[in-house]
Motif scaffolding. Structure first.
Motif, short mmCIF file in Angstrom:
data_model
loop_
_atom_site.label_atom_id
_atom_site.label_comp_id
_atom_site.label_asym_id
_atom_site.label_seq_id
_atom_site.Cartn_x
_atom_site.Cartn_y
_atom_site.Cartn_z
N GLU A 185 42.29 15.51 26.08
CA GLU A 185 43.53 14.72 26.12
C GLU A 185 44.39 15.13 27.31
O GLU A 185 45.29 14.40 27.72
CB GLU A 185 44.35 14.93 24.84
CG GLU A 185 43.63 14.48 23.59
CD GLU A 185 44.26 15.09 22.34
OE1 GLU A 185 45.41 15.58 22.44
OE2 GLU A 185 43.61 15.05 21.29
N ARG A 186 44.14 16.32 27.81
CA ARG A 186 44.98 16.86 28.90
C ARG A 186 44.58 16.35 30.28
O ARG A 186 45.30 16.57 31.25
CB ARG A 186 44.86 18.40 28.92
CG ARG A 186 45.33 19.06 27.67
CD ARG A 186 46.82 19.05 27.63
NE ARG A 186 47.37 19.88 26.59
CZ ARG A 186 48.64 20.22 26.54
NH1 ARG A 186 49.46 19.83 27.50
NH2 ARG A 186 49.10 20.94 25.56
N GLY A 187 43.39 15.77 30.39
CA GLY A 187 42.96 15.31 31.71
C GLY A 187 41.47 15.01 31.71
O GLY A 187 40.87 14.79 30.66
N ILE A 188 40.86 15.02 32.91
CA ILE A 188 39.42 14.71 33.04
C ILE A 188 38.67 16.03 33.19
O ILE A 188 38.99 16.84 34.06
CB ILE A 188 39.18 13.84 34.30
CG1 ILE A 188 39.97 12.54 34.18
CG2 ILE A 188 37.71 13.55 34.49
CD1 ILE A 188 40.13 11.80 35.50
N LEU A 189 37.66 16.26 32.36
CA LEU A 189 36.90 17.51 32.43
C LEU A 189 35.77 17.41 33.45
O LEU A 189 35.20 16.35 33.66
CB LEU A 189 36.31 17.84 31.05
CG LEU A 189 37.34 18.16 29.95
CD1 LEU A 189 36.63 18.43 28.64
CD2 LEU A 189 38.20 19.36 30.32
N PHE A 190 35.44 18.57 34.07
CA PHE A 190 34.32 18.63 35.02
C PHE A 190 33.11 19.32 34.40
O PHE A 190 32.05 19.37 35.02
CB PHE A 190 34.71 19.43 36.28
CG PHE A 190 35.83 18.83 37.09
CD1 PHE A 190 36.15 17.49 36.98
CD2 PHE A 190 36.57 19.62 37.97
CE1 PHE A 190 37.18 16.93 37.73
CE2 PHE A 190 37.60 19.07 38.73
CZ PHE A 190 37.90 17.72 38.60
N ILE A 191 33.29 19.93 33.22
CA ILE A 191 32.18 20.72 32.66
C ILE A 191 31.76 20.16 31.30
O ILE A 191 32.50 19.44 30.64
CB ILE A 191 32.55 22.21 32.51
CG1 ILE A 191 33.74 22.38 31.54
CG2 ILE A 191 32.83 22.85 33.83
CD1 ILE A 191 33.90 23.79 31.03
N ASP A 192 30.53 20.52 30.90
CA ASP A 192 29.97 20.11 29.63
C ASP A 192 30.02 21.26 28.64
O ASP A 192 30.37 22.39 29.00
CB ASP A 192 28.51 19.70 29.87
CG ASP A 192 28.23 18.31 29.31
OD1 ASP A 192 28.82 18.01 28.26
OD2 ASP A 192 27.46 17.55 29.92
N PRO A 247 32.01 11.92 28.44
CA PRO A 247 31.15 12.57 29.44
C PRO A 247 31.98 13.12 30.60
O PRO A 247 32.90 12.44 31.08
CB PRO A 247 30.24 11.43 29.93
CG PRO A 247 30.30 10.41 28.85
CD PRO A 247 31.63 10.53 28.20
N PRO A 248 31.70 14.35 31.06
CA PRO A 248 32.51 14.94 32.13
C PRO A 248 32.25 14.26 33.47
O PRO A 248 31.22 13.60 33.65
CB PRO A 248 32.04 16.39 32.17
CG PRO A 248 30.65 16.35 31.64
CD PRO A 248 30.60 15.24 30.64
N ARG A 249 33.18 14.44 34.42
CA ARG A 249 32.97 13.93 35.78
C ARG A 249 32.13 14.96 36.52
O ARG A 249 32.56 16.09 36.72
CB ARG A 249 34.32 13.77 36.48
CG ARG A 249 34.18 13.18 37.89
CD ARG A 249 35.40 13.39 38.73
NE ARG A 249 36.51 12.57 38.29
CZ ARG A 249 37.74 12.66 38.81
NH1 ARG A 249 37.99 13.52 39.79
NH2 ARG A 249 38.73 11.92 38.37
N LYS A 250 30.92 14.57 36.90
CA LYS A 250 30.03 15.51 37.60
C LYS A 250 30.48 15.62 39.06
O LYS A 250 30.55 14.63 39.76
CB LYS A 250 28.59 15.01 37.54
CG LYS A 250 27.99 15.12 36.14
CD LYS A 250 27.34 16.47 35.94
CE LYS A 250 26.70 16.62 34.59
NZ LYS A 250 27.51 17.37 33.63
N MET A 251 30.78 16.85 39.50
CA MET A 251 31.25 17.05 40.88
C MET A 251 30.10 17.50 41.76
O MET A 251 29.57 18.60 41.59
CB MET A 251 32.36 18.11 40.90
CG MET A 251 33.60 17.70 40.13
SD MET A 251 34.39 16.24 40.83
CE MET A 251 35.68 16.96 41.80
#
Length: 599
Positions: A503-510, A556-560
Motif C-alpha cells: 500500500e506504501r508504493g511499488i515493490l521491486f522485490i518478490d 507482481p513486483p516491478r522487475k528492475m
C-alpha cells in the motif's frame, strides 16, 4: 589488379541493415553449399542477438562477378555514433536504408549528415516494401527533403533508388518489377559506387579505423589501404596522430571473405584488411612506407557526453555471487575495454572507483552487462552529463529528441518534457492515430525519462535521440518525484510484511528474496524516503483469529533491469550489479550516517 568497391550500410536502428547484409552474403555465393548460417549472422555477440541491435561496426567482403565488394555494417543507435563516423572515412559510397513505412528517423539524419559532409553519394534503398502500410513515394520525398536540408550538392541529390524487402531477398528498380533476387542492388553498387582512387604502385598509405584484440597476436587494426601494397613480414612505419613515428614489422596480415578471416601474404590499394605487429596501434593511425612517409589526416572522434562511476561492490552481500570482485580486476577489465572501444574513456578516482565516460546510457549499460556476464561484481553511480567550460561559460550536451506517440498521450508527454527544459520544435500527425513530436533537450533531462515515458504512453510510445551540440548550461531539471522504500533489516523478505508494504508504493522485490539494511526494495508513493521492515513474519499464537485463513495476494513486483535501475536512482543511491542479481541500494547503508550526510 582486381576491382574493389567499398560501401557502408547506414540506417536508423531496426530498418534492416544486418538482414540486408545477410542476404547479400547468401546471394553472392559467399557461403559454400554445406555451410549452415545463422540469421543476422553479422550480429555476432550474445547481447546483439538478444536485443536485435548492432553494437559494433563489422566488415565483410563478397565477390560479385569480377569485383570484390567490402561491406561495413554499422550500428543505428546514436550512442554508437563514434563507430559510424570512423567507418564512413573508409568507404567510397553508402547504402542508405529507409523503412518504407516509418520513413526518415532521427538517427537516419545523424548518419546521413556525416556521410554528406565527407562527400559520399548515397544509394537509397527503400526497405520493407512488403509492409501493408508501406508508402515508398512519401519516403523518397522525405529523403530528398532531408538531403536538401543537410546541404547536399547536385551530384548527391541525383541518387539511384532501389526498392527492396531484405528479409525475402529481393530488390527491384521500380515497384512494378518482378520480385526475383538482389541482382538490381549488386548492379547499382558496381555502377554508382566509385572505384577506390589509390594506385598499387604509389608508396604505402594505410589507415586504421577499428581495433580488435587477440591474446596471441595482440592488437589488431582493421584498416583500409589508400595507396600502395602491403606484404606480410614487411617493415613499415607507424605514424601516430600526435606525430610520433615507430618502425615495425607486419607480423600478421588478414583478409576478409564472408564471415571468415583468412591469412594472406599481400594486399593492394583499395582493399580492407587487418594487420598485427604493433602494440601501440590506435584508431586513426597510419602505416606508411618508411622510405617515403606520407601519413593521412588523423580521424576526429566525437567526445563523450555522459559519465558513470564504476566502483567496487561493498554491500553486505559482496563476493557471494561474482568471480571478480577486487578493484585490480575491475581496472584490468576497463583497461582492456578501452583498447578496442575508442569512443569511451576511463580514469581512476581512487578508493576502488573508476569514472567511465561514453556517448550515452546504452553504451555504458552494454559494457556493464558484458562485464556482469563475465563474472564481475561492481556498483554503478547515477549517470552524470559531462559539463565543459568554453571561454568561462559552462556548456552541457543537448540532444535532438523525436517521439512517436498515440494522439491521446501527446499532451502528457509534452507537459513532462516541458519540466525537463525541453523545447518543442515540430509536431506532425503521422496518420493512423499517431503524432510525431520533435524536441531539443539537455541530455540531463533525458536521464531517467524513458521509464516514465513508457508508463505515460502505456508502452506504445517510441523515442529516439541523437547528440546535437554543446550549449550553455540551462537551469535545474526536474528529478524523480518519489522517495524510496528502504529495508531496515537484513534477512529474507516475507509475504506477510510485503502484503502490508504494497500500500506504501511499488515493490521491486518478490517473496523469499534476501535483503540487507539500506537496500531499496521499492518506490514510495510519496516524495520522502521511508524505512520499512520487509522480513517480519506473522506472529503465531495458539488462539485462532478470524482473519487467519485469508490468502495473501501480492501485486507482481516491478522487475528492475540494468537500464531501468540506472535511470531510476538519484545521487545518493547505487546500483549493485552481480552475475545473478541487480539490486538498488543507498550509498550509505546506516540510517544515522544517511541523515548526517543529507544535511
Amino acid at each position: 589488379m582486381q576491382e574493389f568497391r567499398n560501401i557502408a550500410v547506414i540506417a536508423h536502428v531496426d530498418h534492416g541493415k544486418t538482414t540486408l547484409v545477410d542476404e547479400l552474403l547468401k546471394q553472392s555465393g559467399t557461403y559454400s553449399a554445406h555451410q549452415k548460417v545463422e540469421e543476422r549472422a553479422m550480429d555476432s555477440n550474445d547481447l546483439e542477438k538478444e536485443r536485435g541491435i548492432t553494437i559494433l561496426s563489422k566488415n565483410t567482403a563478397i565477390r560479385y562477378k569480377e569485383t570484390k565488394i567490402n561491406i561495413i555494417d554499422t550500428p543505428g543507435h546514436a550512442d554508437f555514433g563514434g563507430e559510424v563516423e570512423r567507418v564512413l572515412k573508409m568507404v567510397d559510397g553508402v547504402l542508405l536504408l529507409v523503412d518504407a513505412q516509418e520513413g526518415v528517423m532521427p538517427q537516419t539524419k545523424f548518419v546521413v549528415k556525416k556521410a554528406l559532409s565527407i562527400g559520399l553519394c548515397p544509394i537509397i534503398v527503400v526497405n520493407k516494401i512488403d509492409k501493408p502500410a508501406a508508402d515508398p513515394d512519401r519516403v523518397i520525398d522525405e529523403v530528398f527533403d532531408l538531403l536538401v536540408a543537410l546541404g547536399a550538392n547536385e551530384q548527391q541529390l541525383e541518387f539511384p533508388i532501389i526498392y527492396a524487402a531484405a528479409r525475402d531477398g529481393y530488390a527491384k528498380y521500380s515497384m512494378d518489377d518482378e520480385n526475383k533476387n538482389l541482382e538490381p542492388l549488386f548492379e547499382t553498387i558496381i555502377k554508382h559506387v566509385p572505384a577506390p582512387s589509390g594506385k598499387a604502385e604509389n608508396p604505402l598509405q594505410l589507415q586504421v579505423f577499428t581495433l580488435d584484440y587477440d591474446n596471441y597476436v595482440g592488437k589488431i587494426g582493421i584498416a583500409r589501404i589508400f595507396n600502395g601494397t602491403i606484404k606480410k613480414n614487411e617493415t613499415v612505419l607507424l605514424a601516430k596522430a600526435d606525430g610520433e613515428q615507430v618502425r615495425g614489422r607486419i607480423s600478421k596480415l588478414i583478409g576478409f571473405h564472408g564471415l571468415e578471416r583468412i591469412d594472406i601474404n599481400e594486399a593492394e590499394s583499395g582493399d580492407i584488411v587487418a594487420v598485427a605487429g604493433f602494440e601501440t596501434l590506435d584508431v586513426g593511425d597510419s602505416l606508411v612506407d618508411p622510405a617515403n612517409p606520407m601519413p593521412l589526416d588523423p580521424l576526429h572522434i566525437e567526445e563523450p557526453t555522459l559519465s558513470v562511476v564504476f566502483g567496487v561492490n561493498d554491500s553486505p552481500f559482496a563476493g557471494l555471487e561474482g568471480k571478480y570482485v577486487t578493484s585490480n580486476k575491475l581496472a584490468e577489465r576497463l583497461e582492456a575495454e578501452m583498447k578496442t572501444n575508442i569512443a569511451m574513456r576511463y580514469e581512476s578516482e581512487g578508493e576502488g572507483k573508476f569514472k567511465v565516460s561514453g556517448r550515452g546510457e546504452l553504451q555504458i549499460t552494454i559494457l556493464a552487462e558484458n562485464m556482469r556476464r563475465e563474472g564481475f561484481e561492481f556498483s554503478l553511480g547515477r549517470p552524470e552529463v559531462i559539463v565543459k567550460e568554453e571561454n568561462g561559460v559552462k556548456m552541457e550536451p543537448f540532444e535532438h529528441l523525436v517521439i512517436d506517440v498515440p494522439d491521446e498521450f501527446a499532451g502528457a508527454v509534452i507537459e513532462k518534457l516541458g519540466r525537463k527544459k525541453a523545447e518543442m520544435k515540430a509536431m506532425n500527425p503521422t496518420g493512423d492515430g499517431q503524432t510525431r513530436i520533435e524536441f531539443e533537450i539537455p541530455a540531463r533531462g533525458l536521464i531517467g525519462f524513458r521509464g516514465q515515458f513508457l508508463t505515460d504512453t502505456k508502452g506504445e510510445g517510441v523515442m529516439n535521440h541523437s547528440f546535437l551540440e554543446f550549449r550553455p548550461l540551462s537551469g535545474e531539471v526536474e528529478h524523480r518525484k518519489n522517495g524510496a522504500l528502504i529495508s531496515m533489516e537484513t534477512g529474507t523478505a516475507m509475504g506477510y510484511s510485503l502484503f502490508s508494504l504494497q500500500e506504501r508504493g511499488i515493490l521491486f522485490i518478490d517473496v523469499q528474496v534476501k535483503v540487507y539494511a539500506g537496500m531499496i526494495i521499492g518506490e514510495h508513493s510519496r516524495p520522502n524516503d521511508l524505512d520499512v521492515n520487509p522480513i517480519k513474519g506473522k506472529p503465531q499464537s495458539n488462539v485462532r483469529s478470524s482473519g487467519a485463513d485469508e490468502a495473501i495476494k501480492l501485486v507482481p513486483p516491478r522487475k528492475m533491469n540494468l537500464e531501468l535501475a540506472l535511470e531510476w536512482i538519484e545521487n545518493d543511491e547505487l546500483v549493485e550489479v552481480t552475475p545473478t542479481n541487480i539490486r538498488i541500494r543507498k550509498k550509505y547503508l546506516d540510517p544515522t550516517v544517511r541523515k548526517r550526510m543529507s544535511r
